[in-house]
Design a protein around this motif. Structure first.
Motif, PDB file in Angstrom:
ATOM      1  N   THR A 183     -30.482 -20.824   8.454  1.00  0.00           N
ATOM      2  CA  THR A 183     -30.658 -21.540   7.420  1.00  0.00           C
ATOM      3  C   THR A 183     -29.729 -22.673   7.486  1.00  0.00           C
ATOM      4  OG1 THR A 183     -31.340 -19.683   6.138  1.00  0.00           O
ATOM      5  CG2 THR A 183     -30.893 -21.717   5.065  1.00  0.00           C
ATOM      6  N   THR A 184     -30.091 -24.085   7.389  1.00  0.00           N
ATOM      7  CA  THR A 184     -29.381 -25.142   7.200  1.00  0.00           C
ATOM      8  C   THR A 184     -29.474 -26.088   6.126  1.00  0.00           C
ATOM      9  OG1 THR A 184     -30.975 -26.265   8.439  1.00  0.00           O
ATOM     10  CG2 THR A 184     -29.280 -25.217   9.759  1.00  0.00           C
ATOM     11  N   ILE A 197     -25.722 -23.097   6.668  1.00  0.00           N
ATOM     12  CA  ILE A 197     -25.266 -22.556   5.339  1.00  0.00           C
ATOM     13  C   ILE A 197     -25.561 -20.939   5.181  1.00  0.00           C
ATOM     14  CG2 ILE A 197     -27.387 -22.995   4.115  1.00  0.00           C
ATOM     15  CD1 ILE A 197     -25.666 -23.981   1.789  1.00  0.00           C
ATOM     16  N   PHE A 198     -24.754 -20.310   4.513  1.00  0.00           N
ATOM     17  CA  PHE A 198     -24.856 -18.782   4.354  1.00  0.00           C
ATOM     18  C   PHE A 198     -24.223 -18.259   3.177  1.00  0.00           C
ATOM     19  CE2 PHE A 198     -20.917 -20.195   6.555  1.00  0.00           C
ATOM     20  CZ  PHE A 198     -19.835 -19.698   5.798  1.00  0.00           C
ATOM     21  N   THR A 199     -24.623 -17.216   2.839  1.00  0.00           N
ATOM     22  CA  THR A 199     -24.133 -16.356   1.516  1.00  0.00           C
ATOM     23  C   THR A 199     -22.984 -15.448   2.047  1.00  0.00           C
ATOM     24  OG1 THR A 199     -26.286 -17.007   0.372  1.00  0.00           O
ATOM     25  CG2 THR A 199     -24.672 -15.257  -0.507  1.00  0.00           C
ATOM     26  N   THR A 255     -16.025 -18.814   5.536  1.00  0.00           N
ATOM     27  CA  THR A 255     -15.609 -20.169   5.586  1.00  0.00           C
ATOM     28  C   THR A 255     -16.283 -20.520   7.091  1.00  0.00           C
ATOM     29  OG1 THR A 255     -13.538 -19.916   6.382  1.00  0.00           O
ATOM     30  CG2 THR A 255     -13.677 -19.939   4.231  1.00  0.00           C
ATOM     31  N   LEU A 256     -16.464 -21.920   6.893  1.00  0.00           N
ATOM     32  CA  LEU A 256     -16.957 -22.604   8.357  1.00  0.00           C
ATOM     33  C   LEU A 256     -16.623 -23.994   8.319  1.00  0.00           C
ATOM     34  CD1 LEU A 256     -18.947 -22.590  10.683  1.00  0.00           C
ATOM     35  CD2 LEU A 256     -20.767 -23.323   9.202  1.00  0.00           C
TER      36      LEU A 256
END
Length: 924
Positions: free
Chosen positions: A119-120, A126-128, A465-466
């Protein structure tokens, strides 16, 4: 006109690619689907395309011209997707399958049967929490300008989704030419939420402006939204199937029946605040510099009331025999046995017995308890990014730097209370549902209630975190065989840490020993729980007030009662893990264009993406010394590296007149989740005798799943905004991650330990048919009608030799999906009605192997019956700037019905909600 939009059409489009962070679709043709010359020839009959039709036309254009196999959903007005949630909108896309979550929201999107989705957000990953995926319900639909569902990959796209990818697009400041103020307010009624007719609010506001200065154009945008929902979702189910010979003395010996009945209601409320901003500066027409950010939050108080009846604990058990008799592998306890005595296995403890089905039963003087669960949940997602786009003649350079922080917290507390009741009568199958009655509804009488089973706390925190940097360049050659050349790099650093405490002590003195009245709890500790339609016809029952279980002083009092420390328990080191992952990717891709006469042309791309992943992960496990029988917690650390090559190639043949065909190949991968990679081992003791002690451990040596994906399509675009397409697809999946179980003895107790491994392979093939047609040829008034729809058939198979699922369809995959919709747009009115159908599927193993099943069924699986939902939307423009709307979801009241391996083994019914929304929108 600001209208509902729905775009759910099968599409495959492969042409010259732009950067993943600067993707923009081409401007709309005068009539989408026609050659410009054809549109000009029909100028006298041009149709003004606005609102929902304009959005569908835009989606069709993206489908036709996008550089990947993609379906799109486009918001027809600022912050207005066609459905109330992002996941709800995704269910309209061909081949996308969803489920209804615990809070009655649509969740769990799968693309062509697979849930490994990258998912972007505006092209950025982006992630949860610590997961690889993103919970689509965490981002309100009001925030989005559109959603693109990618079913294949090309070299410039971020790797990470075997199933494909979903890119959610926020609006940006330079999208607006002047001062714009837009917003909405909506109230939603949820039928299952209670009798107080609570209306759930959702509001949004967007403000944007653009200034032309001597230094170029400067634009700013701020969008905010907030929604609050009170909800309830009742569920009822049969407990594990068991031979009635294990029931109380005098029970039938030749039948099988559920060992009991259970029900539950998840209820409570949740809030979703959201804000996003965009600042853009275009010093000249060839340059853009931007800063943008997002905050998305979730706040929820989630409660559960779960009454459970143990029919086999009664003093008597009578049952009504059905007419279906089969052979079962039965263990000494009456449950399923995988260790049947035979000439080759003389020490086996199980036997083959012929048993008939029990269509209903009555148990007397049996144990009953209600579990009360209170969970306080919170999610905070922050994304911040900056970058630039610059053109140097035929050369385009794009660079993006981004940071995301995603934190998820849950604090859950469970206490069970119960007693013996006089009687339970259960009917196993009522229109493929379960139903039970207890004369006099003794669960609503506080007399005799005592603490049962154990007290359980589940406290967990996850944070991911990214940091990521992406940069690419593209050179357009301006014609000829080589159309363009593109290359780029991405460097990303991901961190994830997870902490948890899960466990608790048994009931003080044992189950049903300590009376609730002796605990010294507040006098109003008991409250009425929402009823379940399948239990006592929806009558309420008593539970501990879950709001009290959120209070620390009550928790301390209960911990003391259960004879443990009153303090909040510390995180269990055997459940913690920390991970650091660095990924490096580079790609090169060339676009080509070949003219074959006046009307026929071929274009496409050939590319390669190279990725390397370095990972360090640390967890903890408990090791037992066989000499001393003592155990200790030890730290386990592992480092791994993977390098992968991901090629892609495509061709599009344009025959002219709106007819084209596509062929695509791409290799994709999905990395294992950090939980699957965790080298530690954790386990929990069960205090309920029908549930085994269990545990789980990760596998740091897991390899990424990979798939070779092939697509071929034939598409025809005609008239104004119309098209029809047929897409065939095939996927060959390797190193599929599957979970297996094994029995282990730890500190003298036996546990069923689940661990993942790379032993899987599978194949998926199918066909998608979709299209949309606007009936402009009808008489005045009816010429505002249009029809939209799609149909998908998926044939999947597990091909892993020796796997117990070999030859069966992939879990979670329905063979058939379709959407059928009717739309109308004219005279300031726009309306749509869409029916979405999904055929039956299996979503996982059942009962930890306990539930009895016929020997003719080799694997026990949880099945979901076929079901469909009808949704509608109605809008009316009061003025050119103000629109009122009415919407309904699941208006036919469809329920989710589960079964065990075969439809006549009725398992569970989930009461999916029906909602109605009334709203107003403005755009000045």
């Amino acid at each position: 006109m600001k209208q509902y939009l729905y775009a759910s059409v099968a599409s495959i489009a492969l042409v010259s690619s732009a950067s993943a962070i600067a993707q923009t679709a081409p401007a709309a043709d005068p009539a989408v689907g026609q050659d410009p010359s054809a549109a000009a020839d029909e100028g006298a009959e041009d149709i003004v395309v606005t609102g929902i039709r304009q959005s569908l036309a835009r989606a069709a254009e993206i489908k036709r011209e996008s550089p990947a196999v993609v379906d799109s959903i486009v918001a027809e007005d600022i912050g207005k997707l066609p459905d109330l949630t992002t996941a709800s909108a995704l269910q309209r896309v061909p081949g996308v399958q969803v489920v209804v979550g615990g809070n009655n929201e649509i969740v769990g999107a799968r693309i062509r049967g697979l849930d490994d989705i990258i998912t972007t957000l505006n092209g950025r990953e982006i992630f949860t929490g610590v997961g690889r995926g993103f919970s689509f319900q965490d981002l309100p639909a009001e925030a989005l300008a559109g959603v693109d569902v990618y079913k294949s990959s090309s070299a410039e796209r971020i790797e990470g989704g075997v199933a494909g990818g979903v890119d959610m697009r926020l609006r940006r400041a330079l999208d607006f030419k002047e001062l714009t103020i837009a917003g909405s307010a909506r109230a939603t009624y949820l039928k299952e939420a209670g009798s107080d007719d609570t209306l759930n609010p959702a509001v949004s506001l967007l403000v944007a402006n653009r200034w032309s200065t001597g230094a170029g154009d400067i634009a700013a945008m701020l969008g905010i939204s907030y929604q609050r929902n009170k909800y309830a979702r009742p569920i009822a189910w049969n407990d594990w199937t068991r031979a009635t010979s294990a029931a109380p003395a005098g029970s039938p010996q030749n039948l099988h029946a559920p060992t009991g009945f259970a029900a539950g209601v998840e209820f409570g409320h949740y809030e979703r605040p959201q804000a996003n901003f965009s600042l853009e500066w275009a010093p000249d027409p060839t340059s853009k510099i931007y800063v943008e950010g997002l905050f998305a939050g979730y706040r929820g108080n989630v409660f559960q009331a779960r009454p459970t009846f143990r029919a086999y604990t009664g003093s008597s058990f009578t049952a009504t025999a059905g007419d279906t008799c089969e052979d079962f592998a039965v263990g000494p306890d009456g449950y399923y046995s995988g260790n049947v005595r035979s000439p080759s296995n003389p020490t086996g403890t199980g036997t083959i017995r012929q048993l008939c089905n029990a269509t209903g039963y009555t148990a007397r003087n049996l144990e009953y308890y209600t579990a009360t669960v209170a969970n306080r949940a919170r999610t905070d997602i922050y994304v911040l990014a900056t970058g630039f786009n610059k053109e140097f003649g035929a050369l385009t350079w794009n660079t993006d730097i981004s940071y995301e922080s995603s934190t998820n917290r849950n604090n859950s507390f469970r206490v069970d209370i119960g007693k013996r009741i006089a009687e339970l009568t259960q009917i196993r199958d009522v229109n493929h549902e379960v139903q039970a009655t207890t004369p006099g509804n003794p669960m609503n009488d506080p007399a005799g209630l005592a603490f049962a089973n154990g007290m359980t706390e589940d406290i967990n925190r996850s944070r991911g975190t990214l940091w990521a940097v992406m940069s690419d360049m593209k050179y357009d050659f301006g014609g000829g065989f080589l159309d363009h050349l593109q290359a780029g790099v991405r460097i990303a650093r991901r961190k994830a840490d997870f902490e948890q405490y899960l466990g608790g002590p048994p009931a003080p003195g044992g189950s049903f020993v300590t009376p609730l009245s002796a605990a010294g709890l507040p006098s109003d500790i008991l409250v009425q729980a929402p009823g379940v339609p399948q239990m006592n016809e929806g009558a309420s029952f008593l539970q501990i007030d879950p709001n009290y279980l959120l209070q620390e002083d009550i928790k301390r009092q209960l911990r003391t009662l259960y004879r443990i420390s009153p303090n909040t328990p510390a995180f269990d080191p055997t459940r913690d893990y920390d991970a650091q992952e660095k990924s490096y990717a580079g790609f090169i891709q060339a676009g080509y264009n070949i003219a074959l006469g006046d009307t026929i042309a071929i274009d496409g791309m050939v590319g390669l993406r190279v990725t390397r992943t370095d990972r360090d992960i640390a967890g903890s496990g408990r090791v037992t010394d066989p000499a001393t029988s003592t155990s200790s917690v030890v730290l386990v650390q592992r480092s791994t590296s993977d390098t992968d090559l991901l090629p892609n190639a495509s061709a599009r043949i344009k025959f002219g007149g709106g007819l084209q065909s596509r062929f695509n190949y791409s290799k994709t991968l999905s990395r294992p989740s950090f939980g699957q990679l965790n080298p530690g081992l954790s386990y929990v003791v069960s205090y309920v005798n029908t549930i085994q002690n269990s545990g789980s451990g990760g596998n740091p040596d897991l390899k990424p799943q990979k798939a070779d994906s092939f697509d071929a399509s034939l598409e025809y675009y005609f008239g104004s905004s119309n098209y029809v397409s047929v897409v065939a697809f095939y996927r060959d999946i390797k190193d599929r991650i599957i979970s297996g179980t094994e029995a282990r003895t730890i500190d003298g107790l036996q546990y069923v330990i689940s661990t993942p491994r790379n032993l899987g392979a599978a194949k998926i093939k199918g066909l998608e048919v979709g299209g949309q047609l606007f009936l402009d040829f009808l008489p005045e008034g009816l010429d505002g009608l249009g029809v939209i729809g799609n149909f998908t058939i998926i044939d999947s198979e597990v091909t892993t030799p020796g796997d117990r699922l070999e030859g069966l369809p992939l879990l979670g995959v329905s063979k058939y999906n379709y959407n059928a919709g009717l739309i109308f747009e004219k005279y300031g009115i726009s309306a749509r009605a869409i029916y979405t159908y999904r055929s039956q599927y299996f979503d996982g193993d059942i009962t930890n192997g306990l539930s009895l099943r016929p020997v003719s069924i080799p694997v026990g699986l949880n099945g979901i019956r076929a079901a469909g939902r009808l949704d509608f939307g109605l809008n009316y423009d009061l003025t050119p700037d103000i629109t009122i709307s009415l919407a309904g979801t699941n208006v036919t009241g469809q329920r989710t019905r589960n079964f065990e391996s075969r439809e006549d083994f009725v398992r569970e019914v989930r009461n999916d909600d029906t909602t109605y929304s009334l709203g107003v929108r403005f755009n000045f």
